[in-house]
Design an enzyme around this catalytic site. Structure first.
Site, PDB file in Angstrom:
ATOM      1  N   GLU A 244      -4.222   4.790   3.054  1.00  0.00           N
ATOM      2  CA  GLU A 244      -3.470   3.835   2.360  1.00  0.00           C
ATOM      3  C   GLU A 244      -3.938   3.199   1.242  1.00  0.00           C
ATOM      4  OE1 GLU A 244      -1.465   0.305   4.299  1.00  0.00           O
ATOM      5  OE2 GLU A 244      -2.689   0.932   6.202  1.00  0.00           O
TER       6      GLU A 244
ATOM      7  N   THR B  50       0.713  -1.204   0.072  1.00  0.00           N
ATOM      8  CA  THR B  50       0.093   0.155  -0.082  1.00  0.00           C
ATOM      9  C   THR B  50       0.920   1.267  -0.091  1.00  0.00           C
ATOM     10  OG1 THR B  50      -0.349   0.212   2.401  1.00  0.00           O
ATOM     11  CG2 THR B  50      -1.965  -1.019   1.284  1.00  0.00           C
TER      12      THR B  50
ATOM     13  N   ASN C 144       0.912   4.516   1.434  1.00  0.00           N
ATOM     14  CA  ASN C 144       0.607   5.529   2.631  1.00  0.00           C
ATOM     15  C   ASN C 144       0.546   6.864   2.071  1.00  0.00           C
ATOM     16  OD1 ASN C 144       1.312   3.204   3.664  1.00  0.00           O
ATOM     17  ND2 ASN C 144       0.853   3.962   5.650  1.00  0.00           N
TER      18      ASN C 144
HETATM   19  N1  RBF Z   1      -6.351  -3.524   8.491  1.00  0.00           N
HETATM   20  C1  RBF Z   1      -7.229  -3.990   9.350  1.00  0.00           C
HETATM   21  O1  RBF Z   1      -6.755  -4.011  10.566  1.00  0.00           O
HETATM   22  N2  RBF Z   1      -8.568  -4.381   9.217  1.00  0.00           N
HETATM   23  C2  RBF Z   1      -9.232  -4.169   7.915  1.00  0.00           C
HETATM   24  O2  RBF Z   1     -10.247  -4.552   7.894  1.00  0.00           O
HETATM   25  C3  RBF Z   1      -8.283  -3.800   6.691  1.00  0.00           C
HETATM   26  N3  RBF Z   1      -8.636  -3.891   5.638  1.00  0.00           N
HETATM   27  C4  RBF Z   1      -7.998  -3.428   4.348  1.00  0.00           C
HETATM   28  C5  RBF Z   1      -8.558  -3.641   3.166  1.00  0.00           C
HETATM   29  C6  RBF Z   1      -7.691  -3.015   2.181  1.00  0.00           C
HETATM   30  C7  RBF Z   1      -8.159  -2.991   0.757  1.00  0.00           C
HETATM   31  C8  RBF Z   1      -6.329  -2.750   2.538  1.00  0.00           C
HETATM   32  C9  RBF Z   1      -5.376  -2.310   1.396  1.00  0.00           C
HETATM   33  C10 RBF Z   1      -5.820  -2.752   3.617  1.00  0.00           C
HETATM   34  C11 RBF Z   1      -6.553  -3.060   4.677  1.00  0.00           C
HETATM   35  N4  RBF Z   1      -6.113  -3.204   6.058  1.00  0.00           N
HETATM   36  C12 RBF Z   1      -7.094  -3.510   7.339  1.00  0.00           C
HETATM   37  C13 RBF Z   1      -4.853  -2.487   6.416  1.00  0.00           C
HETATM   38  C14 RBF Z   1      -3.634  -3.365   6.498  1.00  0.00           C
HETATM   39  O3  RBF Z   1      -3.576  -3.837   7.743  1.00  0.00           O
HETATM   40  C15 RBF Z   1      -2.457  -2.818   6.092  1.00  0.00           C
HETATM   41  O4  RBF Z   1      -2.514  -2.114   4.609  1.00  0.00           O
HETATM   42  C16 RBF Z   1      -1.114  -3.238   6.491  1.00  0.00           C
HETATM   43  O5  RBF Z   1      -0.980  -3.286   7.648  1.00  0.00           O
HETATM   44  C17 RBF Z   1       0.153  -2.260   6.049  1.00  0.00           C
HETATM   45  O6  RBF Z   1       0.087  -1.020   6.894  1.00  0.00           O
HETATM   46 MG    MG Z   2       1.713   0.980   3.162  1.00  0.00          MG
END
Ligand code: RBF
Ligand code: MG
Length: 182
Positions: free
Chosen positions: A116, A39, A41
């Site tokens: 992100e 991702t 940020n």
């Molecule tokens: N992190 C969560 O803790 N819960 C989520 O439901 C969640 N959904 C996400 C959905 C998408 C499409 C993306 C790209 C990320 C999501 N994340 C979620 C964030 C994820 O934990 C994070 O991208 C990584 O920790 C890297 O920073």
């Molecule tokens: Mg990232």
């Protein structure tokens, strides 16, 4: 909480489209390494910050910056800010579908609200310091907590599929032009 069903409107409805241009900053570096889902940020704007935490979809475009590459230290790692100058494939610089995660990542319990963007494309280079121009067109679901990393990855992959399906519809596809202007 279990994942609620995503409501897909006929076309984007208010407050969308929400369009922004923001710089890519360094995150925790977990997206690529731990989840296999990189991702970008981005810096928050007050408009984006005011959105309810959750997962959103829309269009995005990386805009490289004409700046000199530098090495920046973040979370005990050395990060190369190349400002997107290493992206040379034309597809990398085109308007691409994205999913956006806004909030606190309950699985990791972040203290600060982050924004992100996962651009749905195979990039083979990083683009820290580049700008991303993006248009949010709708909401998929709230942020959830998970008992395993695999369950989080599965849900993110489902978000990606939902976003791709929605963005193929002509009423959503036509908002690509929002990213092109300016
Ligand atoms: N992190 C969560 O803790 N819960 C989520 O439901 C969640 N959904 C996400 C959905 C998408 C499409 C993306 C790209 C990320 C999501 N994340 C979620 C964030 C994820 O934990 C994070 O991208 C990584 O920790 C890297 O920073
Ligand atoms: Mg990232």
């Amino acid at each position: 909480m279990t994942r609620p069903e995503t409501i897909i409107p006929e076309k984007p409805v208010a407050p969308y489209p929400i369009t922004n241009t923001s710089s890519v900053i360094s995150g925790f570096g977990r997206g690529s390494s731990e989840l296999g889902i990189p991702t970008a940020n981005v810096e928050k704007t007050s408009e984006i910050d005011s959105l309810e935490p959750g997962i959103y979809y829309g269009w995005s475009k990386v805009i490289p910056q004409d700046k000199q590459t530098e090495i920046v230290s973040s979370h005990n790692k050395e990060i190369e800010f190349n400002y997107g100058k290493s992206l040379t494939k034309t597809t990398d610089l085109s308007i691409l579908p994205m999913v956006v995660s806004i909030g606190y990542n309950p699985f990791y319990d972040n203290k600060e609200k982050s924004v992100e963007i996962h651009i749905i494309n195979e990039f083979n280079k990083n683009f820290y310091g580049a700008k991303i121009r993006y248009t949010i067109l709708g909401y998929i679901r709230p942020e959830l907590n998970y008992t395993t990393k695999e369950a989080l990855i599965d849900d993110i992959n489902l978000d990606i599929k939902i976003a791709k399906d929605i963005l193929e519809k002509p009423e959503f596809e036509k908002f690509k032009s929002e990213v092109e202007s300016s």
